[in-house]
Write a protein that holds these residues in place. Structure first.
Motif, PDB file in Angstrom:
ATOM      1  N   GLY A  97       1.224   7.164  -6.656  1.00 36.19           N
ATOM      2  CA  GLY A  97       0.302   8.278  -6.852  1.00 36.19           C
ATOM      3  C   GLY A  97       0.918   9.613  -6.490  1.00 36.19           C
ATOM      4  O   GLY A  97       0.704  10.630  -7.170  1.00 36.19           O
ATOM      5  N   VAL A  98       1.727   9.642  -5.421  1.00 31.56           N
ATOM      6  CA  VAL A  98       2.378  10.887  -4.998  1.00 31.56           C
ATOM      7  C   VAL A  98       3.346  11.378  -6.073  1.00 31.56           C
ATOM      8  O   VAL A  98       3.378  12.570  -6.413  1.00 31.56           O
ATOM      9  CB  VAL A  98       3.107  10.679  -3.661  1.00 31.56           C
ATOM     10  CG1 VAL A  98       4.039  11.838  -3.361  1.00 31.56           C
ATOM     11  CG2 VAL A  98       2.103  10.526  -2.535  1.00 31.56           C
TER      12      VAL A  98
ATOM     13  N   VAL B  86       2.948   7.532   3.569  1.00 34.51           N
ATOM     14  CA  VAL B  86       3.850   6.695   2.779  1.00 34.51           C
ATOM     15  C   VAL B  86       5.179   6.509   3.500  1.00 34.51           C
ATOM     16  O   VAL B  86       5.697   5.388   3.633  1.00 34.51           O
ATOM     17  CB  VAL B  86       4.074   7.329   1.388  1.00 34.51           C
ATOM     18  CG1 VAL B  86       5.176   6.595   0.638  1.00 34.51           C
ATOM     19  CG2 VAL B  86       2.789   7.295   0.580  1.00 34.51           C
TER      20      VAL B  86
ATOM     21  N   CYS C 267       0.656   4.175  -2.818  1.00 37.11           N
ATOM     22  CA  CYS C 267       0.484   5.595  -2.504  1.00 37.11           C
ATOM     23  C   CYS C 267       1.666   6.413  -3.012  1.00 37.11           C
ATOM     24  O   CYS C 267       1.492   7.534  -3.497  1.00 37.11           O
ATOM     25  CB  CYS C 267       0.328   5.783  -0.997  1.00 37.11           C
ATOM     26  SG  CYS C 267      -1.188   5.073  -0.318  1.00 37.11           S
TER      27      CYS C 267
ATOM     28  N   ILE D  92      -1.068  12.391   1.834  1.00 42.09           N
ATOM     29  CA  ILE D  92      -0.657  10.987   1.891  1.00 42.09           C
ATOM     30  C   ILE D  92       0.853  10.818   1.930  1.00 42.09           C
ATOM     31  O   ILE D  92       1.336   9.708   2.155  1.00 42.09           O
ATOM     32  CB  ILE D  92      -1.220  10.200   0.687  1.00 42.09           C
ATOM     33  CG1 ILE D  92      -0.839  10.892  -0.623  1.00 42.09           C
ATOM     34  CG2 ILE D  92      -2.714  10.047   0.799  1.00 42.09           C
ATOM     35  CD1 ILE D  92      -1.349  10.178  -1.865  1.00 42.09           C
TER      36      ILE D  92
ATOM     37  N   LEU E 230       0.831  -1.209   0.000  1.00 45.35           N
ATOM     38  CA  LEU E 230       0.000   0.000   0.000  1.00 45.35           C
ATOM     39  C   LEU E 230       0.865   1.259   0.000  1.00 45.35           C
ATOM     40  O   LEU E 230       0.509   2.259  -0.645  1.00 45.35           O
ATOM     41  CB  LEU E 230      -0.920  -0.013   1.226  1.00 45.35           C
ATOM     42  CG  LEU E 230      -1.978  -1.122   1.256  1.00 45.35           C
ATOM     43  CD1 LEU E 230      -2.767  -1.063   2.557  1.00 45.35           C
ATOM     44  CD2 LEU E 230      -2.912  -1.023   0.059  1.00 45.35           C
TER      45      LEU E 230
ATOM     46  N   VAL F 208      -5.595   6.656  -5.773  1.00 41.51           N
ATOM     47  CA  VAL F 208      -4.792   7.639  -5.048  1.00 41.51           C
ATOM     48  C   VAL F 208      -4.747   8.953  -5.813  1.00 41.51           C
ATOM     49  O   VAL F 208      -4.806  10.037  -5.223  1.00 41.51           O
ATOM     50  CB  VAL F 208      -3.371   7.094  -4.807  1.00 41.51           C
ATOM     51  CG1 VAL F 208      -2.486   8.159  -4.171  1.00 41.51           C
ATOM     52  CG2 VAL F 208      -3.420   5.861  -3.933  1.00 41.51           C
TER      53      VAL F 208
ATOM     54  N   ALA G 266      -3.441   2.776  -7.630  1.00 39.26           N
ATOM     55  CA  ALA G 266      -2.744   4.053  -7.790  1.00 39.26           C
ATOM     56  C   ALA G 266      -3.656   5.095  -8.429  1.00 39.26           C
ATOM     57  O   ALA G 266      -3.572   6.290  -8.106  1.00 39.26           O
ATOM     58  CB  ALA G 266      -1.491   3.856  -8.638  1.00 39.26           C
TER      59      ALA G 266
END
Length: 1060
Positions: A290-291, A577, A287, A573, A283, A564, A561
């Motif tokens: 996505g960041v 992470v 994340c 987030i 997870l 996210v 993703a």
């Protein structure tokens, strides 16, 4: 005529003076009114902040303090302005009355042109750093109205040098549109001035509070300074280096398969811990992907996003939430396509990106050498109330003064969050850039030789990034002022020989990080699916292409993703992470620590630069950093880890990886067993350590459950003798039966060991078990046997639902399912079935145990005992425990001493049972058989003596006096004498007890103990002649006939103590 002219001149002078005075008064009134309005606004804001401070955190309280400081500065400025205006009025009064000053002369530094509003303040423009000067646009009335000089010297204020004073001073947008607050190296100054790069039209109506040379480096150096920044870097790399040592040690201890960190943790700490950390690390990777994608899109929009202020032709991309999601989805789709093709494309793409990023870094290092001319920048940020906050910042090139000013810390407000920074907050931000050490390990399944590649690649990458960070710290602190670094995190673009170099480097690094996170997360998910820890939901992720690429896991990861990306918030987030990453690092350190502490011979890593000290420090440092970065996220992540551990523990996933917990337990048990010295045993700390011989558990389960309550934290061993001779067998049949017996223990829920042996006879096998069972100071001191009688036993497997209603098709983790367990143990014995044991052999076992100084207990009718199964909840409130501490079969033996060692052992065992959880509220009764009709009345003294004994032994029980004169008369004088001779050890046959006497004893027991849940009776010593074994058993059977659950006990060990 001359008089008239003088009068006119005087009148004109008077009118002129009146006009000047009126103008000055208007100007003063306008300035004071405007200042009062600003002060009122500030006061209102301060009152509002004070009212809300009770509900807000410390950051809001700091803002209130800053607002009060700003208000104090404004008041001080107003006072200074008023004093200067008064000085100018005095100047004008003291000036010669002849002629007006020229508008272009130096003595007229301030001009009030008429305005529509009547207030000259809105027309102020700034030309000099320390004075207001007139606009270049001349007023048509400048010739008729003389100018008034308003000299405003530098305002020296007394603000303390604290982070609160670095906040921006905000003013009303109608008067002030831009404010910059900074601190000088010595005494802070408020200066009115303008930038030399802007025209009057650009700066009209703006105030600037300039900086006198305070310089900083980037976000970290800008807030913490170079020295503290290097300390932060040293601490951060020390933390990750400790984890790297653990990674290298585990990866060089054997073949590392796909899954990277998850594979290392799960194969070391077991499926529960490995699965929990693996899912959380997956997870975190999702994340992180996505960041990185959102960060890349933000960087793109900074250059190409539409901006109404800028007219650049490059700004063509529309902005907004849904546009950000759209751009992020496109970038994420590109990353998906690369990962779907396979790891080889990813490796080639990563290499090209590395080259581009390296060129970008080289351009950053070369630029300060090429740009030797100082540069000044005007940096603007959007403030509250749609205000524009503008800052003056400078690039000085390599400068010793700049480096010296940047050595110390100067924590101020972060313009992106509006919060005051501190050492912990800056360190947390910087540490997030050091959390990519698992990138290579996560690709373990794609490497030809992971054991060699992971240590080399990880250590090389960490050294490379450390050198890059140190050089960037020194470069930024030597060339850039603090304001530039604090107020513009993209300052490297401003000072680069070709700014697109930095932009391209940012784009490439973000894209590479997104791809690395996506492909790494997919490999972890694929490994979780292969291990089947979470069952059906992850089962499709185990599917791979013909080339071995887990494309379904890649699609899973891409879908998460994408979710996210819809969050659209980086900061929301990013902290989570990092916390998940640190938890995974701590787990790797824990795995290495456990392997080191277990001292397993097969733990022989080729990488030897580690110890348990480095592992332990790595665990502690990771946990501390978690709470430094975000205490809330850290607490939540630990709670999530515990929930996943419980889920996987109760799900009991099957694995053949080996459990490190078993190795650690073995290591610790061996150490403590060596410390458990039998020579140091003391009666105060005696506890029963029981060997229960079980012929067939189908008929003995109730007795097993009862003895489990009787052990009082001591050793409990289930013993079984398999008849046979190893010389005539091809292999040992006992080893194949252990799993079935251990599964039986799990089903019953008892805390017992299992010890099996192969022997030609049950008696010899029992002797073997009595001698060899246990280890060191943990050896059985009590033997428990089932009663030898002709009763047909009941099948407990048909009564307990756990043995016939379970629908577990797969069985337990060791391949024993319920049908196999039922089939392994034979059916219960029938009346016609032959006995495995003869009476002589059974009594011989009792005699052997007594000769070996073991206490002996015989249990009868325990199949009638209710409430001893694992699922039963009761505290024994309705139960009664009866104790008959005297030898009922030898009435004459009580005349010498009413209580012997065996009687005390009987009392101790009953008391131990009364302390068990299911018997703690049971009532204990002790029966004393006395001859009430005797002339000496010694039983009264006996009763008092016994009560005093119970008081000393702290046994709570009621004493019942039972007259048994009629029973004693049936015993006979001759039998009493023969019994006494037998007790003295003379080799004489034991006397035969009459059936009337045995029946009378049984009736006595039935009369007084019919309602008891369990009875403790005195077990006489067995006969020395084997020919009397049948007679001995017949007597015991007659006495206990029809009583219910009864335990006959013969104790040899002193077990009671009245000392402290």
């Amino acid at each position: 005529m001359s008089l008239t002219m003088e009068t006119s001149v005087s009148f004109l002078k008077y009118e002129l003076a009146s006009t000047i005075e009126q103008a000055v008064r208007c100007a003063v009134e306008a300035v004071l009114n405007e200042t009062a309005r600003v002060v009122g606004i500030k006061l209102a804001a301060a009152r509002t902040a004070a009212a809300e401070s009770h509900r807000e955190n410390q950051s809001l309280r700091e803002r209130l303090d800053v607002s009060e400081g700003e208000l104090k500065a404004t008041r001080y400025y107003m006072t200074a302005a008023e004093k200067n205006i008064k000085q100018c009025l005095l100047l004008n009064h003291n000036q010669p009355r002849s002629g007006a000053l020229g508008p272009g002369s130096e003595e007229s530094p301030f001009l009030f042109p008429p305005t529509a509003s009547g207030s000259p303040s809105n027309m102020l423009t700034t030309r000099g750093p320390k004075s207001f000067r007139a606009s270049s646009t001349r007023s048509p009335f400048s010739k008729s109205v003389p100018s008034v000089g308003l000299c405003l010297p530098t305002v020296q204020h007394e603000w303390p040098r604290s982070s609160e004073n670095l906040r921006r001073i905000r003013t009303s947008s109608s008067t002030v549109s831009s404010i910059n607050l900074s601190r000088t190296s010595k005494v802070p100054q408020l200066e009115v001035g303008n930038s030399p790069h802007h025209t009057e039209e650009d700066t009209e109506g703006q105030f600037y509070i300039t900086d006198d040379g305070v310089a900083e480096k980037g976000f970290v150096v800008g807030h913490a300074g170079l020295l503290q920044g290097l300390v932060m870097l040293l601490v951060a790399y020390t933390i990750i280096s400790l984890t790297i040592l653990s990674i290298c040690a585990i990866s060089t201890n054997g073949a590392v398969q796909g899954g990277g960190a998850y594979f290392m943790i799960s194969r070391s700490l077991g499926p529960e811990f490995g699965g929990s950390i693996g899912l959380m690390f997956f997870l975190a990777k999702v994340c992180a992907c996505g960041v990185y994608v959102l960060g890349l899109v933000e960087a793109i929009l900074d250059i190409f996003g539409q901006d109404p202020v800028s007219a650049s032709a490059l700004r063509v991309l529309p902005q907004g939430y849904w546009y950000t999601v759209l751009y992020s989805s496109i970038v994420l789709l590109l990353v998906l396509l690369v990962c779907l093709v396979g790891a080889h494309i990813f490796a080639r793409t990563s290499f090209l990106i590395l080259l581009v990023v390296t060129i970008s870094l080289l351009s950053i290092y070369i630029s300060p050498m090429a740009l030797t001319t100082p540069l000044n920048f005007l940096i603007s940020h959007q403030g509250p109330g749609n205000q524009t906050l503008t800052y003056n910042a400078s690039y000085t090139g390599f400068n010793g003064t700049t480096l010296r000013d940047n050595l110390g810390s100067s924590y101020t407000v972060d313009y992106s969050t509006g919060k005051v920074m501190s050492f912990a907050s800056v360190f947390a931000v910087m540490f997030t850039s050091c959390t990519g050490i698992m990138a290579g390990a996560n690709m373990s399944g794609e490497l030809k030789n992971p054991s060699a590649a992971i240590p080399k690649g990880t250590i090389t990458a960490v050294l490379y990034t450390c050198i890059v960070y140190v050089l960037l710290f020194i470069l930024a602190s030597s060339t850039c002022e603090r304001t530039l670094l604090v107020q513009d995190y993209g300052f490297f673009q401003r000072i680069n020989i070709w700014p697109p170099f930095v932009t391209i480097g940012i784009y490439c690094s973000a894209l590479s990080a997104a791809m690395c996170s996506l492909i790494g997360a997919s490999r972890i998910l694929h490994a979780l699916a292969l291990d089947q820890l979470f069952g059906f939901p992850l089962a499709p992720a185990a599917i791979t292409s013909s080339s071995g690429n887990p494309w379904v896991a890649v699609l899973y990861t891409w879908g998460l993703a994408q979710c996210v990306v819809f969050a659209g918030q980086l900061n929301a987030i990013a902290g989570l992470v990092t916390v998940f990453y640190l938890l995974a690092y701590a787990a790797v350190d824990l795995a290495c620590l456990a392997l080191e502490w277990a001292s397993a011979p097969n733990f022989r890593p080729t990488f030897q630069v580690f110890s348990w000290h480095t592992c332990l420090l790595g665990i502690l440092s990771c946990l501390v950093m978690m709470f430094v970065i975000n205490p809330v996220y850290s607490s939540a992540s630990i709670i999530l880890l515990l929930l996943l551990l419980l889920f996987l523990h109760y799900r009991s996933p099957t694995s053949s990886w080996g459990y490190i917990s078993q190795a650690l337990i073995f290591h610790q048990v061996r150490k403590y067993l060596l410390m458990l010295d039998v020579r140091k045993d003391h009666v105060k700390f005696w506890r029963p350590q029981v060997l229960l011989m079980v012929a067939n558990p189908r008929s003995s389960c109730q007795l097993i459950n009862f003895v489990n309550q009787l052990k009082k934290g001591g050793l409990f061993v289930l013993g079984h003798v398999k008849l046979g001779d190893l010389d005539t067998l091809p292999s040992d049949p006992v080893q194949q039966q252990y799993n079935f017996w251990l599964s039986l223990v799990d089903k019953l829920g008892v805390k017992a060991f299992v010890d099996l042996t192969l022997s030609p006879s049950v008696r010899q096998g029992t002797q073997h078990l009595l001698r060899i069972t246990g280890l060191g100071g943990m050896k059985p001191n009590t033997l428990v046997l089932g009663f030898y009688d002709s009763c047909t036993p009941e099948d407990y497997f048909l009564q307990d639902p756990a043995f016939y209603e379970s629908e577990e098709a797969g069985g337990d983790d060791f391949g024993v399912d319920l049908p196999s367990l039922q089939a392994h143990f034979p059916p219960v014995r029938h009346v016609e079935s032959p006995r495995w044991l003869t009476p002589e052999e059974y009594v011989g076992i009792i005699s052997d145990a007594i000769k070996m100084s073991k206490n002996v207990c015989l249990g009868r009718y325990f199949f009638q005992l209710q409430g001893e199964s694992m699922g039963t909840k009761m505290d024994g409130a309705e139960r009664i425990i009866d104790v008959w501490p005297l030898n009922l079969l030898r009435p004459g033996s009580t005349s010498a001493a009413s209580v012997d060692v065996c009687s005390l052992f009987l009392l101790q065992m009953a008391c131990v049972l009364n302390m068990a959880s299911r018997w703690r509220h049971a009532r204990m009764r002790i029966f004393l058989c006395v001859e009430a009709e005797s002339s000496d009345q010694g039983w009264v003294v006996k009763e008092e003596t016994f009560r005093e004994l119970l008081r000393k032994l702290r046994i709570r029980a009621s004493i019942k006096i039972v007259p048994w004169d009629s029973v004693v008369q049936l015993y006979g004088q001759k039998q009493t004498q023969d019994a006494e001779l037998g007790e003295l050890g003379l080799m004489r046959p034991a006397p035969a007890l009459s059936e009337d006497f045995l029946s009378a004893v049984n009736c006595l027991l039935m009369e007084h103990s019919a309602q008891a849940a369990v009875r403790f009776l005195y077990l006489p010593r067995p006969p020395t002649h084997s020919s009397q074994s049948q007679q001995y058993l017949s007597q015991l059977e007659a006495v206990t006939q029809g009583l219910g659950p009864t335990l006959l006990i013969h104790g040899l060990t002193p077990v009671t103590c009245t000392e402290l």
